[in-house]
Design a protein around this motif. Structure first.
Motif, PDB file in Angstrom:
ATOM      1  N   MET A 226       0.841  -1.193   0.000  1.00 42.55           N
ATOM      2  CA  MET A 226       0.000   0.000   0.000  1.00 42.55           C
ATOM      3  C   MET A 226       0.877   1.245   0.000  1.00 42.55           C
ATOM      4  O   MET A 226       1.948   1.261   0.618  1.00 42.55           O
ATOM      5  N   CYS A 227       0.413   2.291  -0.695  1.00 39.67           N
ATOM      6  CA  CYS A 227       1.207   3.511  -0.752  1.00 39.67           C
ATOM      7  C   CYS A 227       0.326   4.711  -1.062  1.00 39.67           C
ATOM      8  O   CYS A 227      -0.868   4.572  -1.336  1.00 39.67           O
ATOM      9  N   ALA A 228       0.932   5.894  -1.008  1.00 43.29           N
ATOM     10  CA  ALA A 228       0.219   7.128  -1.331  1.00 43.29           C
ATOM     11  C   ALA A 228      -0.249   7.102  -2.776  1.00 43.29           C
ATOM     12  O   ALA A 228       0.370   6.467  -3.643  1.00 43.29           O
ATOM     13  N   VAL A 229      -1.323   7.810  -3.048  1.00 49.24           N
ATOM     14  CA  VAL A 229      -1.842   7.899  -4.409  1.00 49.24           C
ATOM     15  C   VAL A 229      -0.792   8.571  -5.292  1.00 49.24           C
ATOM     16  O   VAL A 229      -0.250   9.623  -4.952  1.00 49.24           O
ATOM     17  N   GLY A 230      -0.496   7.934  -6.415  1.00 44.48           N
ATOM     18  CA  GLY A 230       0.523   8.448  -7.320  1.00 44.48           C
ATOM     19  C   GLY A 230       1.835   7.712  -7.221  1.00 44.48           C
ATOM     20  O   GLY A 230       2.695   7.855  -8.093  1.00 44.48           O
ATOM     21  N   GLU A 231       2.004   6.911  -6.167  1.00 46.58           N
ATOM     22  CA  GLU A 231       3.247   6.159  -5.994  1.00 46.58           C
ATOM     23  C   GLU A 231       3.082   4.691  -6.371  1.00 46.58           C
ATOM     24  O   GLU A 231       4.008   3.902  -6.198  1.00 46.58           O
ATOM     25  N   GLY A 232       1.915   4.327  -6.876  1.00 46.89           N
ATOM     26  CA  GLY A 232       1.640   2.949  -7.248  1.00 46.89           C
ATOM     27  C   GLY A 232       1.179   2.828  -8.688  1.00 46.89           C
ATOM     28  O   GLY A 232       1.431   3.712  -9.512  1.00 46.89           O
ATOM     29  N   LYS A 233       0.465   1.747  -8.970  1.00 49.04           N
ATOM     30  CA  LYS A 233       0.133   1.425 -10.357  1.00 49.04           C
ATOM     31  C   LYS A 233      -1.369   1.459 -10.660  1.00 49.04           C
ATOM     32  O   LYS A 233      -1.769   1.168 -11.790  1.00 49.04           O
ATOM     33  N   ILE A 234      -2.217   1.804  -9.695  1.00 50.08           N
ATOM     34  CA  ILE A 234      -3.660   1.822  -9.958  1.00 50.08           C
ATOM     35  C   ILE A 234      -3.995   2.990 -10.878  1.00 50.08           C
ATOM     36  O   ILE A 234      -3.560   4.127 -10.649  1.00 50.08           O
ATOM     37  N   ASP A 235      -4.778   2.710 -11.912  1.00 49.61           N
ATOM     38  CA  ASP A 235      -5.185   3.732 -12.876  1.00 49.61           C
ATOM     39  C   ASP A 235      -6.476   4.384 -12.389  1.00 49.61           C
ATOM     40  O   ASP A 235      -7.576   3.990 -12.777  1.00 49.61           O
ATOM     41  N   PHE A 236      -6.336   5.390 -11.533  1.00 49.11           N
ATOM     42  CA  PHE A 236      -7.510   6.046 -10.974  1.00 49.11           C
ATOM     43  C   PHE A 236      -8.276   6.843 -12.022  1.00 49.11           C
ATOM     44  O   PHE A 236      -9.492   7.004 -11.920  1.00 49.11           O
ATOM     45  N   GLY A 237      -7.579   7.351 -13.034  1.00 49.84           N
ATOM     46  CA  GLY A 237      -8.265   8.064 -14.094  1.00 49.84           C
ATOM     47  C   GLY A 237      -9.293   7.192 -14.787  1.00 49.84           C
ATOM     48  O   GLY A 237     -10.428   7.613 -15.031  1.00 49.84           O
ATOM     49  N   ALA A 238      -8.916   5.954 -15.090  1.00 42.35           N
ATOM     50  CA  ALA A 238      -9.848   5.029 -15.748  1.00 42.35           C
ATOM     51  C   ALA A 238     -11.032   4.705 -14.841  1.00 42.35           C
ATOM     52  O   ALA A 238     -12.171   4.570 -15.312  1.00 42.35           O
ATOM     53  N   ILE A 239     -10.777   4.588 -13.554  1.00 39.26           N
ATOM     54  CA  ILE A 239     -11.841   4.304 -12.596  1.00 39.26           C
ATOM     55  C   ILE A 239     -12.783   5.486 -12.473  1.00 39.26           C
ATOM     56  O   ILE A 239     -14.006   5.356 -12.505  1.00 39.26           O
ATOM     57  N   PHE A 240     -12.216   6.687 -12.356  1.00 37.41           N
ATOM     58  CA  PHE A 240     -13.029   7.875 -12.123  1.00 37.41           C
ATOM     59  C   PHE A 240     -13.812   8.315 -13.359  1.00 37.41           C
ATOM     60  O   PHE A 240     -14.739   9.130 -13.242  1.00 37.41           O
ATOM     61  N   LYS A 241     -13.457   7.806 -14.515  1.00 35.27           N
ATOM     62  CA  LYS A 241     -14.271   8.086 -15.698  1.00 35.27           C
ATOM     63  C   LYS A 241     -15.688   7.545 -15.545  1.00 35.27           C
ATOM     64  O   LYS A 241     -16.604   7.981 -16.240  1.00 35.27           O
ATOM     65  N   LEU A 242     -15.857   6.608 -14.619  1.00 38.07           N
ATOM     66  CA  LEU A 242     -17.172   6.011 -14.381  1.00 38.07           C
ATOM     67  C   LEU A 242     -17.915   6.684 -13.234  1.00 38.07           C
ATOM     68  O   LEU A 242     -18.929   6.161 -12.772  1.00 38.07           O
ATOM     69  N   ASN A 243     -17.442   7.825 -12.762  1.00 37.01           N
ATOM     70  CA  ASN A 243     -18.050   8.468 -11.591  1.00 37.01           C
ATOM     71  C   ASN A 243     -19.535   8.736 -11.770  1.00 37.01           C
ATOM     72  O   ASN A 243     -20.325   8.558 -10.837  1.00 37.01           O
ATOM     73  N   ARG A 244     -19.910   9.195 -12.939  1.00 39.51           N
ATOM     74  CA  ARG A 244     -21.327   9.513 -13.151  1.00 39.51           C
ATOM     75  C   ARG A 244     -22.175   8.256 -13.100  1.00 39.51           C
ATOM     76  O   ARG A 244     -23.260   8.244 -12.523  1.00 39.51           O
ATOM     77  N   ILE A 245     -21.668   7.187 -13.695  1.00 50.53           N
ATOM     78  CA  ILE A 245     -22.384   5.909 -13.648  1.00 50.53           C
ATOM     79  C   ILE A 245     -22.463   5.402 -12.209  1.00 50.53           C
ATOM     80  O   ILE A 245     -23.506   4.932 -11.759  1.00 50.53           O
ATOM     81  N   ALA A 246     -21.351   5.510 -11.500  1.00 45.10           N
ATOM     82  CA  ALA A 246     -21.283   4.996 -10.129  1.00 45.10           C
ATOM     83  C   ALA A 246     -22.252   5.720  -9.209  1.00 45.10           C
ATOM     84  O   ALA A 246     -22.840   5.128  -8.305  1.00 45.10           O
ATOM     85  N   GLY A 247     -22.381   7.032  -9.408  1.00 45.34           N
ATOM     86  CA  GLY A 247     -23.179   7.835  -8.482  1.00 45.34           C
ATOM     87  C   GLY A 247     -22.414   8.204  -7.232  1.00 45.34           C
ATOM     88  O   GLY A 247     -22.991   8.685  -6.260  1.00 45.34           O
TER      89      GLY A 247
END
Length: 278
Positions: A226-247
């Motif tokens: 586990m690490c700070a956001v930006g220091e790892g490999k998770i693609d948060f941009g791809a996840i957050f593109k679904l924000n409207r769908i997610a609610g």
């Protein structure tokens, strides 16, 4: 008058500026960024007001209570400090055992802090079997109904075990989704733990669209740590593109293993999320 190529391009540029054509100009960004206070529990416990000041100075505008002994603190004083600093506390983690033993006290605490949703953060080993989980789910529904009567919402926060423990071949999480009232029992998805359990976050979000209250946002290195956001490999941009769908309404930075002196780590996460476009 004949329309020439320059006019067409100018028109297209105008439409793009208005957001009618897809372009980089349309890229979204997060609004208020929050932090789960469990991340800085070692600071918050001995100095809650000072820690809230440091958090606000970084730029955070939302906090989620959890850990650090906040349940025993002066909640009215915490609320005054929040208000002075321009911090809101949309939600708080309240243990299952507390909701069973002192539901009214939990409601009073939530309302004093300005909380709108009570989050159940964790279930111990004794509940991680078919009988124990089914009993707990009935209490989840009851908590949610009673909280609604009190003017509050209810949500469940996952770790990895809900996806990996599968009594009778059905995961605890799937049982929760099926047995709990979707209108009352919302979800706080901890993206790190869901990914650690082998879940595809985008597929999970699509499946649970409209039921998601918040995300816990922390990053994951290639070695799984586990690490700070930006220091790892998770693609948060791809996840957050679904924000409207997610609610989804709230985005809380959390690092269960935040390294001392803590403030640099949560500053990195904040700056990464503030600069993110998706």
């Amino acid at each position: 008058m004949m329309t020439n190529r320059r006019n067409v391009l100018a028109g297209a540029g105008g439409l793009a500026a208005l957001g009618l054509f897809g372009s980089a100009a349309q890229a979204a960004q997060l609004g208020a960024i929050g932090i789960q206070l469990y991340t800085v529990r070692e600071l918050f416990g001995p100095d809650p007001m000072g820690t809230l000041e440091k958090i606000a100075k970084i730029g955070y505008r939302e906090v989620e209570y959890g850990g650090g002994g906040y349940d025993k603190m002066d909640h009215a004083a915490l609320r005054r400090t929040q208000d002075r600093l321009g911090l809101k506390a949309p939600s708080a983690h309240v243990p299952y055992e507390w909701l069973l033993a002192d539901f009214d006290g939990a409601v009073k605490m939530a309302k004093t802090l300005g909380v709108d949703t009570v989050i159940l953060p964790y279930m111990t080993d004794q509940h991680r079997n078919e009988a124990g989980w089914n009993e707990a789910l009935q209490n989840f529904n009851r908590f949610a109904r009673d909280l609604k009567k009190a003017g509050l919402g209810f949500a469940y926060h996952n770790h990895d075990f809900e996806f990996t423990v599968k009594p009778g071949g059905v995961s605890l999480y799937d049982r929760l989704i099926k047995e709990c009232d979707p209108a009352l029992v919302k979800l706080e998805i901890d993206l790190f733990w869901a990914i650690t359990a082998g879940e595809d976050p985008q597929a999970l979000i699509r499946r649970l669209a409209g039921r998601i209250y918040a995300y816990h946002v922390k990053d994951k290195r290639a070695d799984g740590s586990m690490c700070a956001v930006g220091e790892g490999k998770i693609d948060f941009g791809a996840i957050f593109k679904l924000n409207r769908i997610a609610g989804v309404k709230h985005f809380y930075v959390e690092n269960d293993q935040c390294p001392a002196p803590y403030i640099p780590d949560i500053t990195t996460s904040y700056r990464t999320l503030r600069g993110l476009r998706f």
